[in-house]
Design a protein around this motif. Sequence first.
Motif, PDB file in Angstrom:
ATOM      1  N   LYS A 191      -2.645   9.579  -7.494  1.00 17.07           N
ATOM      2  CA  LYS A 191      -1.309   9.168  -7.045  1.00 17.07           C
ATOM      3  C   LYS A 191      -0.225  10.046  -7.665  1.00 17.07           C
ATOM      4  N   LEU A 192      -0.251  10.225  -8.978  1.00 17.33           N
ATOM      5  CA  LEU A 192       0.778  11.035  -9.646  1.00 17.33           C
ATOM      6  C   LEU A 192       0.680  12.506  -9.250  1.00 17.33           C
ATOM      7  N   LYS A 193      -0.537  13.003  -9.093  1.00 22.67           N
ATOM      8  CA  LYS A 193      -0.709  14.390  -8.657  1.00 22.67           C
ATOM      9  C   LYS A 193      -0.038  14.593  -7.302  1.00 22.67           C
ATOM     10  N   ASN A 194      -0.309  13.678  -6.369  1.00 23.38           N
ATOM     11  CA  ASN A 194       0.294  13.793  -5.041  1.00 23.38           C
ATOM     12  C   ASN A 194       1.814  13.706  -5.093  1.00 23.38           C
ATOM     13  N   CYS A 252      -1.930  19.820   0.641  1.00 27.50           N
ATOM     14  CA  CYS A 252      -2.793  20.201   1.765  1.00 27.50           C
ATOM     15  C   CYS A 252      -2.770  19.130   2.856  1.00 27.50           C
ATOM     16  N   ASN A 253      -1.834  18.181   2.742  1.00 30.67           N
ATOM     17  CA  ASN A 253      -1.665  17.074   3.693  1.00 30.67           C
ATOM     18  C   ASN A 253      -2.848  16.114   3.738  1.00 30.67           C
ATOM     19  N   GLN A 254      -3.601  16.025   2.642  1.00 36.36           N
ATOM     20  CA  GLN A 254      -4.682  15.047   2.550  1.00 36.36           C
ATOM     21  C   GLN A 254      -4.066  13.696   2.203  1.00 36.36           C
ATOM     22  N   PRO A 255      -4.180  12.685   3.071  1.00 35.82           N
ATOM     23  CA  PRO A 255      -3.563  11.382   2.798  1.00 35.82           C
ATOM     24  C   PRO A 255      -4.328  10.602   1.733  1.00 35.82           C
ATOM     25  N   TYR A 256      -3.594   9.717   1.068  1.00 35.58           N
ATOM     26  CA  TYR A 256      -4.175   8.863   0.033  1.00 35.58           C
ATOM     27  C   TYR A 256      -3.366   7.570   0.001  1.00 35.58           C
ATOM     28  N   VAL A 259       0.862  -1.176   0.000  1.00 33.91           N
ATOM     29  CA  VAL A 259       0.000   0.000   0.000  1.00 33.91           C
ATOM     30  C   VAL A 259       0.901   1.229   0.000  1.00 33.91           C
ATOM     31  N   LEU A 260       0.800   2.000  -1.064  1.00 32.42           N
ATOM     32  CA  LEU A 260       1.544   3.248  -1.207  1.00 32.42           C
ATOM     33  C   LEU A 260       0.694   4.369  -0.627  1.00 32.42           C
ATOM     34  N   SER A 261       1.269   5.097   0.327  1.00 34.40           N
ATOM     35  CA  SER A 261       0.563   6.214   0.935  1.00 34.40           C
ATOM     36  C   SER A 261       1.279   7.508   0.594  1.00 34.40           C
TER      37      SER A 261
END
Length: 154
Positions: free
Chosen positions: A61-64, A33-37, A26-28
């Motif tokens: 994922k790429l945006k983050n 804005c520190n919103q986790p994904y 699981v990639l986090s």
Amino acid sequence: MEMRRKDRELSVEEGKELLKNGEYGVLSTSDNCNQPYGIPVSYAYYNDVIYIHCTNQGGHKLKNIKENSKISFTVVDKVERLPNQFSTKYISVIVFGKISIVDDVEKNIGIQSILYKYSPDFIESGIKYIEKNIEKIYILKINIDEISTKGRKK
């Protein structure tokens, strides 16, 4: 990072072995804005880095990753429920590091390491598939800063 349950701490080598043999991780990530994904991904651990493949079509994922390269990556295995003990046997590894999109030379190393892990009986056809689709593929590379491994084996 300090581990709270020292009795569950396992060696870094056990963590690397789990990274090598785990089915998925699981990639986090988080955005600016520190919103986790967190997202489950196929990966390969090779030469002390983790490679992940994805499409070049964008997405969360790429945006983050473009906004914040700091990540954590988790693999859990050997899970067995112990209902009479209100517990679970397991082994897990959490990696902290930085992620990047790799260039063409390392892109081939990354995608081939994933091919060898997941399709070892189809290397020749896999290479042809990669060559045909290489422009659509991004390879992400995690440079590991820290490995934390824990588990309950009994």
